[in-house]
Design a protein around this motif. Structure first.
Motif, PDB file in Angstrom:
ATOM      1  N   MET A 262       4.218   7.384  14.565  1.00  0.00           N
ATOM      2  CA  MET A 262       4.958   6.323  13.869  1.00  0.00           C
ATOM      3  C   MET A 262       4.473   6.237  12.422  1.00  0.00           C
ATOM      4  SD  MET A 262       5.150   2.238  14.745  1.00  0.00           S
ATOM      5  CE  MET A 262       6.094   2.535  16.246  1.00  0.00           C
ATOM      6  N   ASP A 263       5.414   6.282  11.453  1.00  0.00           N
ATOM      7  CA  ASP A 263       5.002   6.234  10.054  1.00  0.00           C
ATOM      8  C   ASP A 263       4.672   4.805   9.619  1.00  0.00           C
ATOM      9  OD1 ASP A 263       7.403   4.874   9.059  1.00  0.00           O
ATOM     10  OD2 ASP A 263       8.450   6.746   9.438  1.00  0.00           O
ATOM     11  N   ILE A 264       4.048   4.695   8.450  1.00  0.00           N
ATOM     12  CA  ILE A 264       3.564   3.401   7.957  1.00  0.00           C
ATOM     13  C   ILE A 264       4.705   2.422   7.728  1.00  0.00           C
ATOM     14  CG2 ILE A 264       2.375   2.222   6.066  1.00  0.00           C
ATOM     15  CD1 ILE A 264       0.541   3.777   7.932  1.00  0.00           C
ATOM     16  N   ASP A 265       5.835   2.894   7.141  1.00  0.00           N
ATOM     17  CA  ASP A 265       6.971   2.006   6.883  1.00  0.00           C
ATOM     18  C   ASP A 265       7.494   1.394   8.178  1.00  0.00           C
ATOM     19  OD1 ASP A 265       6.938   2.356   4.171  1.00  0.00           O
ATOM     20  OD2 ASP A 265       8.494   3.892   4.132  1.00  0.00           O
ATOM     21  N   THR A 266       7.584   2.213   9.221  1.00  0.00           N
ATOM     22  CA  THR A 266       8.083   1.714  10.506  1.00  0.00           C
ATOM     23  C   THR A 266       7.130   0.682  11.079  1.00  0.00           C
ATOM     24  OG1 THR A 266       9.217   3.790  10.979  1.00  0.00           O
ATOM     25  CG2 THR A 266       8.754   2.357  12.844  1.00  0.00           C
ATOM     26  N   LEU A 267       5.840   0.971  11.044  1.00  0.00           N
ATOM     27  CA  LEU A 267       4.857   0.026  11.578  1.00  0.00           C
ATOM     28  C   LEU A 267       4.841  -1.263  10.767  1.00  0.00           C
ATOM     29  CD1 LEU A 267       2.653  -0.595  13.599  1.00  0.00           C
ATOM     30  CD2 LEU A 267       1.027   0.595  12.129  1.00  0.00           C
ATOM     31  N   ASP A 268       4.914  -1.152   9.434  1.00  0.00           N
ATOM     32  CA  ASP A 268       4.937  -2.353   8.591  1.00  0.00           C
ATOM     33  C   ASP A 268       6.169  -3.204   8.897  1.00  0.00           C
ATOM     34  OD1 ASP A 268       2.594  -1.652   7.359  1.00  0.00           O
ATOM     35  OD2 ASP A 268       3.537  -0.832   5.549  1.00  0.00           O
ATOM     36  N   GLY A 269       7.328  -2.544   9.091  1.00  0.00           N
ATOM     37  CA  GLY A 269       8.546  -3.278   9.414  1.00  0.00           C
ATOM     38  C   GLY A 269       8.419  -4.023  10.726  1.00  0.00           C
ATOM     39  N   LEU A 270       7.823  -3.393  11.726  1.00  0.00           N
ATOM     40  CA  LEU A 270       7.638  -4.050  13.022  1.00  0.00           C
ATOM     41  C   LEU A 270       6.653  -5.211  12.908  1.00  0.00           C
ATOM     42  CD1 LEU A 270       7.520  -1.006  15.482  1.00  0.00           C
ATOM     43  CD2 LEU A 270       9.427  -2.558  15.024  1.00  0.00           C
ATOM     44  N   MET A 271       5.622  -5.059  12.093  1.00  0.00           N
ATOM     45  CA  MET A 271       4.660  -6.144  11.920  1.00  0.00           C
ATOM     46  C   MET A 271       5.292  -7.342  11.220  1.00  0.00           C
ATOM     47  SD  MET A 271       2.045  -5.113  13.512  1.00  0.00           S
ATOM     48  CE  MET A 271       1.047  -6.559  13.129  1.00  0.00           C
ATOM     49  N   ASN A 272       6.367  -7.120  10.448  1.00  0.00           N
ATOM     50  CA  ASN A 272       7.098  -8.224   9.813  1.00  0.00           C
ATOM     51  C   ASN A 272       8.072  -8.896  10.770  1.00  0.00           C
ATOM     52  OD1 ASN A 272       5.916  -7.869   7.278  1.00  0.00           O
ATOM     53  ND2 ASN A 272       7.456  -6.394   6.616  1.00  0.00           N
ATOM     54  N   CYS A 273       8.328  -8.263  11.907  1.00  0.00           N
ATOM     55  CA  CYS A 273       9.329  -8.759  12.848  1.00  0.00           C
ATOM     56  C   CYS A 273       8.736  -9.860  13.731  1.00  0.00           C
ATOM     57  CB  CYS A 273       9.838  -7.610  13.726  1.00  0.00           C
ATOM     58  SG  CYS A 273      11.111  -8.119  14.905  1.00  0.00           S
ATOM     59  N   PRO A 274       9.402 -11.014  13.846  1.00  0.00           N
ATOM     60  CA  PRO A 274       8.883 -12.103  14.690  1.00  0.00           C
ATOM     61  C   PRO A 274       8.752 -11.719  16.160  1.00  0.00           C
ATOM     62  CG  PRO A 274      11.133 -12.562  13.960  1.00  0.00           C
ATOM     63  CD  PRO A 274      10.658 -11.382  13.170  1.00  0.00           C
ATOM     64  N   LEU A 275       9.425 -10.653  16.579  1.00  0.00           N
ATOM     65  CA  LEU A 275       9.296 -10.193  17.956  1.00  0.00           C
ATOM     66  C   LEU A 275       7.859  -9.793  18.272  1.00  0.00           C
ATOM     67  CD1 LEU A 275      10.842  -9.421  20.594  1.00  0.00           C
ATOM     68  CD2 LEU A 275      11.103  -7.125  19.622  1.00  0.00           C
ATOM     69  N   PHE A 276       7.126  -9.330  17.246  1.00  0.00           N
ATOM     70  CA  PHE A 276       5.756  -8.853  17.444  1.00  0.00           C
ATOM     71  C   PHE A 276       4.714  -9.835  16.905  1.00  0.00           C
ATOM     72  CE2 PHE A 276       8.476  -5.135  17.550  1.00  0.00           C
ATOM     73  CZ  PHE A 276       7.991  -4.458  18.656  1.00  0.00           C
ATOM     74  N   LYS A 277       5.112 -11.096  16.733  1.00  0.00           N
ATOM     75  CA  LYS A 277       4.189 -12.109  16.234  1.00  0.00           C
ATOM     76  C   LYS A 277       2.976 -12.244  17.171  1.00  0.00           C
ATOM     77  CE  LYS A 277       3.923 -17.006  14.985  1.00  0.00           C
ATOM     78  NZ  LYS A 277       4.679 -18.294  14.921  1.00  0.00           N
ATOM     79  N   GLY A 278       1.775 -12.262  16.577  1.00  0.00           N
ATOM     80  CA  GLY A 278       0.554 -12.445  17.359  1.00  0.00           C
ATOM     81  C   GLY A 278       0.046 -11.180  18.026  1.00  0.00           C
ATOM     82  N   ILE A 279       0.674 -10.044  17.746  1.00  0.00           N
ATOM     83  CA  ILE A 279       0.279  -8.773  18.364  1.00  0.00           C
ATOM     84  C   ILE A 279      -0.298  -7.863  17.280  1.00  0.00           C
ATOM     85  CG2 ILE A 279       1.072  -6.782  19.699  1.00  0.00           C
ATOM     86  CD1 ILE A 279       3.296  -8.541  20.810  1.00  0.00           C
ATOM     87  N   ARG A 280      -1.467  -7.305  17.530  1.00  0.00           N
ATOM     88  CA  ARG A 280      -2.164  -6.490  16.534  1.00  0.00           C
ATOM     89  C   ARG A 280      -1.464  -5.150  16.307  1.00  0.00           C
ATOM     90  NH1 ARG A 280      -6.351  -7.773  19.988  1.00  0.00           N
ATOM     91  NH2 ARG A 280      -6.641  -5.552  20.461  1.00  0.00           N
ATOM     92  N   ARG A 281      -1.725  -4.569  15.137  1.00  0.00           N
ATOM     93  CA  ARG A 281      -1.076  -3.318  14.753  1.00  0.00           C
ATOM     94  C   ARG A 281      -1.298  -2.214  15.791  1.00  0.00           C
ATOM     95  NH1 ARG A 281       0.464  -2.956   9.203  1.00  0.00           N
ATOM     96  NH2 ARG A 281       0.284  -0.683   9.228  1.00  0.00           N
ATOM     97  N   GLU A 282      -2.548  -2.090  16.248  1.00  0.00           N
ATOM     98  CA  GLU A 282      -2.835  -1.033  17.218  1.00  0.00           C
ATOM     99  C   GLU A 282      -2.117  -1.277  18.541  1.00  0.00           C
ATOM    100  OE1 GLU A 282      -6.551  -3.746  16.977  1.00  0.00           O
ATOM    101  OE2 GLU A 282      -5.025  -2.901  15.633  1.00  0.00           O
TER     102      GLU A 282
END
Length: 221
Positions: free
Chosen positions: A1-21
């Motif tokens: 997974m590239d950085i842009d994709t991971l950054d986009g998911l981290m901005n998504c409220p669906l993944f709120k409270g969940i760490r990057r790893e």
């Protein structure tokens, strides 16, 4: 997974409270696609069936409604992390009520419903976050519907009240143009400008460009 994709998911409220790893591990457990749209390319047309979970990873999309006369009214801007029409995927009538267009080069992560449900079973926090996303959509639409019964002045004041709460100040810096504001209110730009000028003459606000300062809070209540 590239950085842009991971950054986009981290901005998504669906993944709120969940760490990057944790997000990376979850996404490795399911199938997904990255779709790319050029500026001006249509993502969906009103009446299309919603069949996927789509998340804006990079760029910007605009949802708009076109009236029978051909006039387009902007409904929502979708930025990195925004989910596109999540409330319609599981609806009985799962057709898009709006047309969605890329207004910049945009990347969208797409999940099939089965994979979304697999993520829910792996990580319960995703399920609760999804419920929260849907609840916020309902709250936003309720406010939008309430504005339909308002005149132009009431709509502008309602908007300014909301911005004061969001920014925590009566000294506001807006992120949208006058045309974008007018489209969001469902009114003509000249009607919006006339209303702002009237409020300024009455000493309720001062404004210059995208800067608006509310001087008489009581006049907006």
């Amino acid at each position: 997974m590239d950085i842009d994709t991971l950054d986009g998911l981290m901005n998504c409220p669906l993944f709120k409270g969940i760490r990057r790893e944790e997000v990376m591990s979850l996404m490795h457990a399911v199938r997904y696609r990255i779709l790319r749209y050029a500026k001006g390319e249509l993502f969906a047309i009103a009446g299309d069936v919603c069949l996927h979970i789509d998340i804006v990873i990079k760029g910007e999309m605009m949802a708009k409604i076109t009236s029978p006369s051909g006039r387009s009214v902007r409904m929502t801007l979708h930025h990195s992390g925004n989910m596109l029409a999540p409330a319609f995927l599981y609806a009985k009538d799962n057709t898009y009520p709006v047309t969605v267009e890329a207004i910049a080069e945009t990347h969208v992560l797409r999940l099939m419903p089965d994979d979304m449900e697999a993520l829910f079973s792996i990580e319960p926090r995703l399920y609760m976050n999804f419920i929260n996303v849907l609840s916020n959509i309902v709250a936003h639409l309720t406010k939008q519907v309430s504005m339909l019964a308002m005149n132009v002045r009431e709509r502008v004041c309602f908007f300014l009240q909301g911005e004061m709460r969001r920014q925590g100040s009566a000294d506001l810096m807006l992120t949208m143009s006058r045309q974008d504001m007018a489209d969001g209110f469902g009114i003509q730009k000249y009607s919006l400008q006339r209303c702002l000028n009237d409020l300024k003459k009455e000493g309720v606000i001062e404004f210059s460009g995208k800067h608006i300062k509310v001087l008489k809070l009581g006049s907006l209540l």
